[in-house]
Each structure stands twice: as structure tokens, then as C-alpha cells.
Design an enzyme around this catalytic site. Structure first.
Site, PDB file in Angstrom:
ATOM      1  N   HIS A   4     -43.214 -18.066  11.062  1.00 13.45           N
ATOM      2  CA  HIS A   4     -42.481 -18.861  12.062  1.00 13.45           C
ATOM      3  C   HIS A   4     -42.165 -20.252  11.527  1.00 13.45           C
ATOM      4  CE1 HIS A   4     -44.050 -16.482  15.829  1.00 13.45           C
ATOM      5  NE2 HIS A   4     -43.444 -15.715  14.949  1.00 13.45           N
ATOM      6  N   PHE A  20     -50.954 -21.393  19.418  1.00 10.74           N
ATOM      7  CA  PHE A  20     -50.290 -22.217  20.432  1.00 10.74           C
ATOM      8  C   PHE A  20     -48.844 -22.374  19.991  1.00 10.74           C
ATOM      9  CE2 PHE A  20     -48.358 -25.939  22.098  1.00 10.74           C
ATOM     10  CZ  PHE A  20     -48.988 -26.301  23.277  1.00 10.74           C
ATOM     11  N   GLU A  21     -47.925 -21.910  20.812  1.00 12.39           N
ATOM     12  CA  GLU A  21     -46.511 -22.110  20.519  1.00 12.39           C
ATOM     13  C   GLU A  21     -45.776 -22.160  21.831  1.00 12.39           C
ATOM     14  OE1 GLU A  21     -45.150 -18.527  18.432  1.00 12.39           O
ATOM     15  OE2 GLU A  21     -45.039 -19.677  16.601  1.00 12.39           O
ATOM     16  N   ILE A  22     -44.813 -23.044  21.938  1.00 10.01           N
ATOM     17  CA  ILE A  22     -43.888 -23.019  23.065  1.00 10.01           C
ATOM     18  C   ILE A  22     -42.511 -22.940  22.421  1.00 10.01           C
ATOM     19  CG2 ILE A  22     -43.016 -24.235  25.093  1.00 10.01           C
ATOM     20  CD1 ILE A  22     -45.763 -25.717  25.159  1.00 10.01           C
TER      21      ILE A  22
END
Ligand code: GDP
Ligand code: MN
Length: 343
Positions: free
Chosen positions: A277, A240-242
Site C-alpha cells: 500500500h 490502521f488505515e483510513i
């Protein structure tokens, strides 16, 4: 590179949607990005269904599907049929999914066999390593992402539990957030023996990219508890990444990825894109640029983020007893300490 082979062919979904759903009519250029295999069709459809029901039926953001093989017509038809936004299907060019020339393949084979024996998840898998390297350094450079400023990473078989009635991408843009997450946890240290030392060497070589670690805005203490001597393993769970695509395309991030890639750790060890990241976020961004989406309930096996505050929880259907936030393996307590300035 291989992009010119037609392999990156851009295929709009076979089912057309009205022009009101076109990228040009939306305030923020953003898309869901799903790296997946044809064999995961069912799980991908389940993720899309929930994304639509919880969020996207209001906003109709497009989906970008990426694969190291060609998507089948069945895959395209049965994913486009559930999406309320445009759909794009791309093949990852071989240049983004293969050994760089400087990798010693014999050593990589041996090191994988070694890690397989230790029982670490995906310890022996070469495809997993290509996947992690792609997610670390390449997905945001795939030509299908050129037209977008923000991405929301989606995986097959995940759950979205809470009604999200605001435009998350506009929220990112308005607040100038570069990175958003929902679950954080510790990494298996066996997968990243030299990642920290390599990162420290990068920092020595490129001090101009690093946020002042003595500043009260620095996120540095999220990833270290001994002032940088070691990595505590804390990372945002990247399934999950935005995030901001521009951030990943920044010189700082590209220099970091290249430095890591040269060292070979994606293949000789099993560096995940999540710690990569996260270390980049901790080095290059400050507290005001990173957002914890507490209000987006989410599950990727085996961990759940289920909001505990009643006002938020009312819009969710997760089991609050499964909430992982305060688990001993979670890094969310560390995050809260860091942003509140108590550590
Ligand atoms: P995990 O979440 O770490 O257990 O790993 P996953 O198996 O879920 O892989 C992460 C993401 O990459 C998922 O979206 C997968 O569909 C995708 N993925 C993993 N390996 C491959 C692969 O070899 N080919 C393709 N096309 N996608 C992959
Ligand atoms: Mn997964």
C-alpha cells in the site's frame, strides 16, 4: 469467482438499529473493515468497544467483518451487540484467498521453510501470506464494500486512545484525502528481497500512472533515500488505515497489484500489504492527498502513537513515554522531512 456461491453472503446483524443509522442518511459512505477469525472474538470486541467510545458513538458508521471461514452466530451476536452502526458479515471467496494458477507451490513451500528458519515473524506461515495478499489486492473488491467510498481498517486487540469528536470520513472527503495513517516504520528487508526491483520494473512499464518524481508534491522520497536505487523500507502501518476505496480500485493500483501478484512475491517471499500500500501511495498520490492522523492515538502491539502536543494529548489516555514517533525504527521523522520539503 466464488462470490456467487453464497459464501459472500451478506448478513445484516441480528440486532436491528434505527433507520437514522442507515448508510443513506450519512453524508459519507464509509465503514470500518475488520478481517478476522472467530477465535479473535474477544480482541475484536475490545477494539469495537474503544472505537465506539472514542469515535463511533457520535457517528454510527457500519462495520464490515470479513473472514476466510464462516463467522459463527456467537461472533455475529457479540460483535453486533457492541456496534452502534449496522454490521455486515462476509466470507472471503476462495478466489481471493488461494494460490493463483501461476504459482509454483513446491517452490512456495521451500521458500517458506527457508524464511521460517531465519526467524522472521510469520516466515513459515501460508495463511499469513494469503492474508497479506488479500489485504493488498482484494479486500476492497469484496462485494460487501461495493456500497462504500471510504474504509477504516480495524484489527483485533488494538487501542484507540484519543477522543475524536469530528467525522473523520467527512474530513477525508472534504479534503480529498485518499489515504490516512498514524504509525509508520521500517520493514524487515528479509521479507521483501525483490519487492523494490519488481516495483521499479512496474514503473518502467506504466509511467503514465506515476506522479512526477521531480515534482515538489511527490512522496517518492518517503520510500527511497538514494533517488530510487533502493527502498528504505518505510511504510505506513496498515493495521490502521483510513482510505479511499476508489483509490484502491483505480487502474493504477490494480495494475500495480497484478504486476506484483504475477511475480509471485506474496508467496515466494513474504510481502506485506503495508509496504505494498505504501509504495502505491508513494507512486500514485501526492503530498496533498495523504494525511497523518497525529490526533488519533493508537496502539497495535508493540508500537504506540501517542500525540505529544498538549492540546491534543488532553483528550487521550496513552502513556506519552511509549510514543514511537521519534524512535529510530519509526519513519515518521522521514515523513515530516518529506512533506516539509527538507529532503
Ligand atoms: P500482524 O498484525 O502482522 O501480527 O498480523 P495479524 O495476525 O494481526 O493479522 C492481520 C489481520 O488479519 C488481523 O485482523 C487478523 O485477524 C487477520 N488475519 C490474519 N490471518 C488470518 C486468517 O488466516 N484468517 C482470517 N480470517 N483473518 C486473519
Ligand atoms: Mn495485527
Amino acid at each position: 469467482d466464488g462470490v456467487g456461491e453464497g459464501d459472500a453472503a451478506i448478513t445484516s446483524g441480528p440486532v436491528g438499529h434505527g433507520s437514522s443509522h442507515d448508510a443513506a442518511s450519512r453524508p459519507v459512505k464509509a465503514a470500518f473493515v475488520i478481517l478476522t477469525r472467530n477465535s479473535e472474538l474477544h480482541q475484536v470486541r475490545a477494539s469495537i468497544r474503544q472505537m465506539e467510545d472514542r469515535f463511533n458513538h457520535r457517528f454510527h458508521y457500519p462495520y464490515v467483518f470479513l473472514n476466510d471461514e464462516h463467522f459463527t452466530d456467537e461472533f455475529k451476536e457479540l460483535t453486533t451487540s457492541l456496534a452502534s452502526g449496522e454490521t455486515f458479515y462476509g466470507k472471503v471467496p476462495p478466489s481471493m484467498w488461494s494460490y493463483p494458477t501461476w504459482i509454483n507451490v513446491t517452490k512456495a513451500d521451500e521458500d517458506r521453510a527457508q524464511l521460517e528458519k531465519s526467524g522472521v515473524p510469520y516466515g513459515g506461515s501460508l495463511s499469513y501470506r494469503h492474508m497479506c495478499r488479500f489485504q493488498s489486492g482484494w479486500f476492497f473488491r469484496h462485494p460487501l464494500l461495493d456500497q462504500f467510498d471510504y474504509y477504516w481498517r480495524v484489527e483485533p486487540g488494538v487501542q484507540y486512545y484519543c477522543d475524536v469528536d469530528y467525522d473523520v470520513f467527512a474530513f477525508m472527503a472534504r479534503n480529498q484525502y485518499k489515504y490516512g495513517w498514524t504509525l509508520s516504520l521500517h520493514e524487515y528487508s528479509e521479507t521483501i528481497p525483490t519487492l523494490w526491483d519488481t516495483t521499479r520494473r512496474f514503473m518502467e512499464k506504466y509511467p503514465q500512472h506515476i506522479v512526477d518524481r521531480n515534482s515538489k508534491d511527490s512522496l517518492w522520497n518517503f520510500v527511497t533515500e538514494d533517488n530510487g536505487a533502493s527502498y528504505n523500507g518505510c511504510h505506513f502501518w496498515s493495521n490502521f488505515e483510513i482510505g479511499s476505496i476508489q483509490f484502491l480500485r483505480s487502474q493504477a493500483y490494480l495494475d500495480y497489484f497484478d504486476f506484483l501478484d504475477r511475480s509471485g512475491g506474496f508467496f515466494y517471499e513474504r510481502w506485506g500489504d503495508a509496504p505494498v500500500h505504501s509504495l502505491a501511495v508513494a507512486m500514485f498520490l501526492d503530498k496533498s492527498q495523504v494525511h497523518w492522523f497525529n490526533d488519533i492515538g493508537y496502539k497495535h502491539e508493540p508500537f504506540t502513537h501517542c500525540p505529544t502536543q498538549q492540546e491534543i494529548y488532553k483528550k487521550c489516555h496513552c502513556d506519552a513515554s511509549e510514543n514511537f514517533d521519534m524512535d529510530g525504527f519509526s519513519c515518521t521523522p522521514r515523513w515530516l522531512d518529506v512533506v516539509q520539503g527538507t529532503v
